[in-house]
Design a protein around this motif. Structure first.
Motif, PDB file in Angstrom:
ATOM      1  N   VAL A  54      10.867 -13.175  -3.485  1.00 30.88           N
ATOM      2  CA  VAL A  54      11.354 -13.758  -2.225  1.00 30.88           C
ATOM      3  C   VAL A  54      11.309 -12.715  -1.114  1.00 30.88           C
ATOM      4  O   VAL A  54      10.891 -13.001   0.022  1.00 30.88           O
ATOM      5  N   PHE A  55      11.719 -11.499  -1.432  1.00 31.59           N
ATOM      6  CA  PHE A  55      11.717 -10.408  -0.461  1.00 31.59           C
ATOM      7  C   PHE A  55      10.305 -10.132   0.054  1.00 31.59           C
ATOM      8  O   PHE A  55      10.084  -9.998   1.263  1.00 31.59           O
ATOM      9  N   LEU A  56       9.335 -10.052  -0.835  1.00 32.25           N
ATOM     10  CA  LEU A  56       7.955  -9.771  -0.431  1.00 32.25           C
ATOM     11  C   LEU A  56       7.404 -10.873   0.461  1.00 32.25           C
ATOM     12  O   LEU A  56       6.740 -10.604   1.473  1.00 32.25           O
ATOM     13  N   VAL A  59       9.135 -10.527   3.880  1.00 36.59           N
ATOM     14  CA  VAL A  59       8.651  -9.372   4.641  1.00 36.59           C
ATOM     15  C   VAL A  59       7.271  -9.642   5.218  1.00 36.59           C
ATOM     16  O   VAL A  59       6.991  -9.321   6.381  1.00 36.59           O
ATOM     17  N   VAL A  60       6.396 -10.235   4.419  1.00 37.45           N
ATOM     18  CA  VAL A  60       5.054 -10.560   4.905  1.00 37.45           C
ATOM     19  C   VAL A  60       5.139 -11.532   6.080  1.00 37.45           C
ATOM     20  O   VAL A  60       4.458 -11.366   7.104  1.00 37.45           O
ATOM     21  N   ALA A  71      16.210 -16.307  12.609  1.00 40.43           N
ATOM     22  CA  ALA A  71      16.311 -16.927  11.278  1.00 40.43           C
ATOM     23  C   ALA A  71      15.458 -16.171  10.263  1.00 40.43           C
ATOM     24  O   ALA A  71      15.923 -15.850   9.164  1.00 40.43           O
ATOM     25  N   LEU A  72      14.218 -15.870  10.629  1.00 37.58           N
ATOM     26  CA  LEU A  72      13.329 -15.156   9.716  1.00 37.58           C
ATOM     27  C   LEU A  72      13.843 -13.748   9.444  1.00 37.58           C
ATOM     28  O   LEU A  72      13.801 -13.276   8.298  1.00 37.58           O
ATOM     29  N   TYR A  73      14.339 -13.093  10.479  1.00 38.41           N
ATOM     30  CA  TYR A  73      14.860 -11.735  10.297  1.00 38.41           C
ATOM     31  C   TYR A  73      16.019 -11.729   9.304  1.00 38.41           C
ATOM     32  O   TYR A  73      16.052 -10.910   8.380  1.00 38.41           O
ATOM     33  N   TRP A  74      16.956 -12.646   9.478  1.00 39.78           N
ATOM     34  CA  TRP A  74      18.135 -12.631   8.609  1.00 39.78           C
ATOM     35  C   TRP A  74      17.839 -13.142   7.209  1.00 39.78           C
ATOM     36  O   TRP A  74      18.470 -12.716   6.239  1.00 39.78           O
ATOM     37  N   VAL A  75      16.864 -14.026   7.069  1.00 40.72           N
ATOM     38  CA  VAL A  75      16.422 -14.413   5.725  1.00 40.72           C
ATOM     39  C   VAL A  75      15.874 -13.188   4.997  1.00 40.72           C
ATOM     40  O   VAL A  75      16.145 -12.975   3.807  1.00 40.72           O
TER      41      VAL A  75
END
Length: 251
Positions: A54-56, A59-60, A71-75
């Motif tokens: 999920v992290f990868l 980040v991508v 939203a994307l940053y905090w996810v």
């Protein structure tokens, strides 16, 4: 120069709202990570693999985005906290290194990441994250800091015998000291930022444990699922109430 500005807008301005959401996100990382690895009985290794994936992906997506998306940053931040929780538990418990050994290893990795970042880019300030290379350093450093925070929180609450509330007071007091230093001293702001960023993670870890551990063990006995749902709701409310702006580029 325009490209740098487009890149930096993906990093939020550091405000009080930023720190409130950051602490809630790190607490969610603890309850969410434990829910998958412990409540679902998947184990620390499988939990780490799931959250690392999920992290990868996050980040991508973050690096490919051409604008700042709160939203994307905090996810992505939440993804680092969940994988940090399961990874720290795997290293400390499954590999038998222990909290002290795990914390020492992660301190070394974190400092090494910051050192390499500084040597390569000339600064580790978030306001200079204006290229894909800098973003990689940024997220790797955050990943190490989140994992370290989990190990520090567990070590303070369990091995040091302070309990969850005692550990929360310790880390909360250290964060307060950093706030005072911010307004009363000339300590470099970048140093204070990373110190605060690191300390919010063990604070979130012990608060997360306080929420879901049994009352007999000093917790509130909330289920990890309920605690995680409540934290997600809180983060969503904060994201709606507080307008988050991108950080200004530093050239």
């Amino acid at each position: 120069m325009e490209k740098a500005n487009n890149a930096i807008v993906k990093v939020p301005e550091v405000t009080l709202a930023f720190w409130i959401i950051k602490i809630a996100a790190t607490t969610l990382g603890e309850t969410g990570g434990d829910a998958v690895s412990m409540s679902m009985n998947l184990g620390y290794l499988i939990g780490t693999i799931i959250f690392a994936a999920v992290f990868l992906v996050a980040v991508v997506a973050q690096m490919r985005s051409e604008r700042f998306s709160p939203a994307l940053y905090w996810v992505t931040i939440i993804a680092t906290t969940t994988v940090g929780t399961t990874l720290a538990d795997f290293v400390d418990r499954s590999l038998g290194i222990g909290y002290a050994g795990g914390s020492a290893l992660l301190v070394f990795l974190l400092l090494t990441s910051l050192f390499i970042w500084y040597r390569a880019m000339g600064s580790v300030s978030v306001t200079t994250v204006s290229s894909s290379k800098a973003e990689v350093f940024y997220w790797v450093t955050i990943m190490f800091s989140q994992t370290l925070g989990t190990a520090l929180g567990d070590w303070t609450a369990d091995t040091a015998g302070l309990g969850y509330s005692g550990a929360a007071l310790i880390f909360g007091g250290l964060l307060l000291a950093l706030v005072i230093a911010y307004y009363a001293t000339e300590i470099p702001r970048t140093l204070l930022f990373w110190a605060a960023f690191i300390l919010t993670r063990p604070l979130g870890a012990v608060v997360g444990d306080f929420l879901d551990k049994p009352i007999a063990n000093g917790g509130l006995a909330m289920s990890r699922y309920n605690a995680s749902i409540a934290l997600v709701a809180f983060i969503l409310v904060c994201g709606s109430v507080f307008r988050q702006r991108p950080a200004e580029a530093s050239h």
